[in-house]
Scaffold this motif. Structure first.
Motif, mmCIF file in Angstrom:
data_model
loop_
_atom_site.group_PDB
_atom_site.id
_atom_site.type_symbol
_atom_site.label_atom_id
_atom_site.label_comp_id
_atom_site.label_asym_id
_atom_site.label_seq_id
_atom_site.Cartn_x
_atom_site.Cartn_y
_atom_site.Cartn_z
ATOM 1 N N GLN A 1 0.872 -1.170 0.000
ATOM 2 C CA GLN A 1 0.000 0.000 0.000
ATOM 3 C C GLN A 1 0.906 1.216 0.000
ATOM 4 O O GLN A 1 1.764 1.363 0.865
ATOM 5 N N LEU A 2 0.720 2.083 -0.987
ATOM 6 C CA LEU A 2 1.534 3.285 -1.108
ATOM 7 C C LEU A 2 0.715 4.484 -0.683
ATOM 8 O O LEU A 2 -0.405 4.688 -1.165
ATOM 9 N N LYS A 3 1.251 5.283 0.218
ATOM 10 C CA LYS A 3 0.584 6.508 0.656
ATOM 11 C C LYS A 3 1.188 7.667 -0.123
ATOM 12 O O LYS A 3 2.393 7.907 -0.060
ATOM 13 N N LEU A 4 0.332 8.360 -0.856
ATOM 14 C CA LEU A 4 0.737 9.503 -1.666
ATOM 15 C C LEU A 4 -0.046 10.731 -1.214
ATOM 16 O O LEU A 4 -1.103 10.600 -0.584
ATOM 17 N N ILE A 5 0.417 11.902 -1.554
ATOM 18 C CA ILE A 5 -0.322 13.123 -1.239
ATOM 19 C C ILE A 5 -1.685 13.088 -1.932
ATOM 20 O O ILE A 5 -2.688 13.502 -1.376
ATOM 21 N N GLN A 6 -1.732 12.512 -3.136
ATOM 22 C CA GLN A 6 -2.971 12.454 -3.915
ATOM 23 C C GLN A 6 -3.906 11.333 -3.483
ATOM 24 O O GLN A 6 -5.039 11.272 -3.925
ATOM 25 N N GLY A 7 -3.454 10.403 -2.647
ATOM 26 C CA GLY A 7 -4.292 9.283 -2.231
ATOM 27 C C GLY A 7 -3.452 8.040 -1.987
ATOM 28 O O GLY A 7 -2.279 8.134 -1.622
ATOM 29 N N GLU A 8 -4.044 6.882 -2.225
ATOM 30 C CA GLU A 8 -3.353 5.621 -1.985
ATOM 31 C C GLU A 8 -3.347 4.772 -3.247
ATOM 32 O O GLU A 8 -4.258 4.856 -4.077
ATOM 33 N N LEU A 9 -2.321 3.952 -3.376
ATOM 34 C CA LEU A 9 -2.221 2.968 -4.448
ATOM 35 C C LEU A 9 -1.906 1.627 -3.825
ATOM 36 O O LEU A 9 -1.217 1.548 -2.813
ATOM 37 N N TYR A 10 -2.386 0.576 -4.470
ATOM 38 C CA TYR A 10 -2.078 -0.787 -4.057
ATOM 39 C C TYR A 10 -1.390 -1.480 -5.220
ATOM 40 O O TYR A 10 -1.894 -1.450 -6.339
ATOM 41 N N VAL B 1 7.690 9.736 -4.973
ATOM 42 C CA VAL B 1 6.370 10.345 -4.764
ATOM 43 C C VAL B 1 5.618 9.850 -3.535
ATOM 44 O O VAL B 1 4.651 10.474 -3.122
ATOM 45 N N SER B 2 6.032 8.738 -2.959
ATOM 46 C CA SER B 2 5.289 8.222 -1.799
ATOM 47 C C SER B 2 5.954 8.673 -0.502
ATOM 48 O O SER B 2 7.162 8.806 -0.422
ATOM 49 N N TYR B 3 5.128 8.900 0.510
ATOM 50 C CA TYR B 3 5.692 9.262 1.809
ATOM 51 C C TYR B 3 5.656 8.088 2.779
ATOM 52 O O TYR B 3 6.251 8.148 3.849
ATOM 53 N N GLU B 4 4.968 6.991 2.401
ATOM 54 C CA GLU B 4 4.958 5.788 3.223
ATOM 55 C C GLU B 4 4.616 4.592 2.349
ATOM 56 O O GLU B 4 3.754 4.663 1.478
ATOM 57 N N VAL B 5 5.309 3.480 2.578
ATOM 58 C CA VAL B 5 5.020 2.225 1.904
ATOM 59 C C VAL B 5 4.761 1.181 2.986
ATOM 60 O O VAL B 5 5.577 0.982 3.877
ATOM 61 N N ILE B 6 3.598 0.539 2.898
ATOM 62 C CA ILE B 6 3.215 -0.467 3.886
ATOM 63 C C ILE B 6 3.166 -1.819 3.193
ATOM 64 O O ILE B 6 2.490 -1.986 2.173
ATOM 65 N N GLU B 7 3.884 -2.790 3.755
ATOM 66 C CA GLU B 7 3.834 -4.149 3.237
ATOM 67 C C GLU B 7 2.600 -4.816 3.850
ATOM 68 O O GLU B 7 2.494 -4.956 5.061
#
Length: 66
Positions: free
Chosen positions: A20-29, A45-51
């Motif tokens: 799960q990628l946390k972006l300023i514009q939203g989230e991507l999986y 571009v991501s500020y957090e990556v969650i496995e």
């Protein structure tokens, strides 16, 4: 989102998302393939990556004798 819920990859839609990628514009999986393929751009571009669905090992300690 619940643990172990099947979430499709936003890149291909057919594989299970592992990140799960946390972006300023939203989230991507993304599945592992699309995450690795786009890792350099993701880091910019991501500020957090969650496995997702990652479980942490717990260590059992032995009881001390008194």
């Amino acid at each position: 989102m619940t643990l172990n819920q099947w979430i499709p990859c936003d890149g291909c839609g057919s594989a299970q998302a592992l990140y799960q990628l946390k972006l300023i514009q939203g989230e991507l999986y993304l599945c592992g393939h699309h995450y690795n393929k786009n890792k350099e751009a993701i880091d910019k571009v991501s500020y957090e990556v969650i496995e997702l669905n990652k479980t942490e090992e717990t260590i059992e300690l032995e009881k001390a004798e008194i």
